[in-house]
Design a protein around this motif. Structure first.
Motif, mmCIF file in Angstrom:
data_model
loop_
_atom_site.group_PDB
_atom_site.id
_atom_site.type_symbol
_atom_site.label_atom_id
_atom_site.label_comp_id
_atom_site.label_asym_id
_atom_site.label_seq_id
_atom_site.Cartn_x
_atom_site.Cartn_y
_atom_site.Cartn_z
ATOM 1 N N LYS A 1 51.115 4.959 54.103
ATOM 2 C CA LYS A 1 49.911 5.616 54.615
ATOM 3 C C LYS A 1 49.805 5.444 56.134
ATOM 4 O O LYS A 1 49.497 6.390 56.854
ATOM 5 N N GLN A 2 50.095 4.236 56.629
ATOM 6 C CA GLN A 2 50.058 3.977 58.073
ATOM 7 C C GLN A 2 51.101 4.825 58.801
ATOM 8 O O GLN A 2 50.847 5.336 59.887
ATOM 9 N N ALA A 3 52.286 4.974 58.197
ATOM 10 C CA ALA A 3 53.344 5.789 58.815
ATOM 11 C C ALA A 3 52.921 7.258 58.879
ATOM 12 O O ALA A 3 53.164 7.939 59.881
ATOM 13 N N VAL A 4 52.274 7.737 57.820
ATOM 14 C CA VAL A 4 51.782 9.120 57.805
ATOM 15 C C VAL A 4 50.767 9.318 58.926
ATOM 16 O O VAL A 4 50.821 10.302 59.670
ATOM 17 N N ILE A 5 49.840 8.375 59.067
ATOM 18 C CA ILE A 5 48.802 8.482 60.099
ATOM 19 C C ILE A 5 49.431 8.485 61.485
ATOM 20 O O ILE A 5 49.065 9.306 62.341
ATOM 21 N N ALA A 6 50.390 7.600 61.724
ATOM 22 C CA ALA A 6 51.043 7.533 63.038
ATOM 23 C C ALA A 6 51.748 8.852 63.368
ATOM 24 O O ALA A 6 51.642 9.359 64.489
ATOM 25 N N LYS A 7 52.448 9.410 62.395
ATOM 26 C CA LYS A 7 53.136 10.687 62.628
ATOM 27 C C LYS A 7 52.143 11.834 62.770
ATOM 28 O O LYS A 7 52.363 12.765 63.542
ATOM 29 N N ALA A 8 51.050 11.760 62.027
ATOM 30 C CA ALA A 8 50.022 12.811 62.106
ATOM 31 C C ALA A 8 49.374 12.830 63.483
ATOM 32 O O ALA A 8 49.109 13.907 64.025
ATOM 33 N N ILE A 9 49.132 11.661 64.063
ATOM 34 C CA ILE A 9 48.543 11.594 65.403
ATOM 35 C C ILE A 9 49.417 12.368 66.383
ATOM 36 O O ILE A 9 48.927 13.179 67.175
ATOM 37 N N ARG A 10 50.729 12.133 66.321
ATOM 38 C CA ARG A 10 51.648 12.822 67.235
ATOM 39 C C ARG A 10 51.676 14.327 66.969
ATOM 40 O O ARG A 10 51.717 15.128 67.904
ATOM 41 N N LEU A 11 51.624 14.724 65.688
ATOM 42 C CA LEU A 11 51.628 16.154 65.353
ATOM 43 C C LEU A 11 50.331 16.825 65.814
ATOM 44 O O LEU A 11 50.371 17.892 66.420
ATOM 45 N N PHE A 12 49.187 16.200 65.557
ATOM 46 C CA PHE A 12 47.915 16.762 66.010
ATOM 47 C C PHE A 12 47.908 16.891 67.539
ATOM 48 O O PHE A 12 47.434 17.888 68.074
ATOM 49 N N ALA A 13 48.439 15.887 68.209
ATOM 50 C CA ALA A 13 48.477 15.921 69.678
ATOM 51 C C ALA A 13 49.365 17.047 70.187
ATOM 52 O O ALA A 13 49.059 17.697 71.180
ATOM 53 N N ARG A 14 50.471 17.279 69.501
ATOM 54 C CA ARG A 14 51.432 18.297 69.936
ATOM 55 C C ARG A 14 50.969 19.718 69.605
ATOM 56 O O ARG A 14 51.116 20.629 70.405
#
Length: 198
Positions: free
Chosen positions: A12-25
């Motif tokens: 779940k933490q890995a998903v959130i970390a990757k999601a932050i980068r995707l939302f930012a991009r």
């Protein structure tokens, strides 16, 4: 037969970390649940085990950033140093988080504005995320006054709101232009805090 166990918290933490980068991009509006699943290397079905929709992932991403800052605040508040130094260290941690996540800050601002245009009042949710920081700043200013480090006539409410306004200004400059400078933000806060001293 091999026994594969999944650390669900870590996933779940890995998903959130990757999601932050995707939302930012890409931006909140343009990110789809399928994009989030593909970006995280899992199927949509697996992603649904952890989150019901992209809004929940986004909320968790914001909470993750706030949680990291809150943990740092606790460490700083417990440190053995002056109120001034604790305040500067907390403000430094907040400023670093803002500048390190400038693209994500833009997405958050865009999301809040989109929600407001759609008629949703975001005030309570924003206050929920910011109350901890304001409470910590206020407590340290009051503590500095009681210890005699800061002048007796210091208004902790005004100081807290002034520092918070500097953070708000920094977020706006980070999201609207490229001229925000991290050291300038901290210099402004330092000037305010030095003015509190006896």
């Amino acid at each position: 037969m091999a026994n594969f166990s999944v650390d669900h918290r870590a996933r779940k933490q890995a998903v959130i970390a990757k999601a932050i980068r995707l939302f930012a991009r890409v931006g909140y509006q343009d990110v789809t649940f399928q994009m989030l699943a593909a970006n995280c290397g899992v199927s949509r079905t697996v992603l649904y085990r952890y989150f019901r929709d992209k809004r929940q992932i986004f909320a968790n991403a914001i909470s993750e950033l706030i949680g990291r800052i809150a943990a740092k605040h606790s460490e700083i508040v417990r440190s053995e140093t002056t109120a001034y130094m604790r305040l500067m260290r907390i403000c430094g941690a907040v400023t670093a988080m803002l500048f390190d996540n400038r693209e994500f800050m833009s997405v958050i601002i865009d999301f809040v504005m989109t929600q407001r245009r759609a008629g949703y009042d975001m005030t309570r949710r924003i206050l929920r995320f910011t109350m901890g920081l304001k409470r910590t700043l206020h407590t340290l200013v009051v503590w500095g006054v009681h210890r005699g480090e800061f002048r007796a006539d210091v208004n902790a409410d005004v100081v807290t709101e002034t520092i918070y306004a500097i953070f708000e200004s920094a977020v706006m400059r980070l999201t609207l232009s490229d001229d925000a400078v991290q050291t300038e933000v901290l210099d402004r806060i330092d000037l305010i805090l030095r003015g509190l001293r006896r």
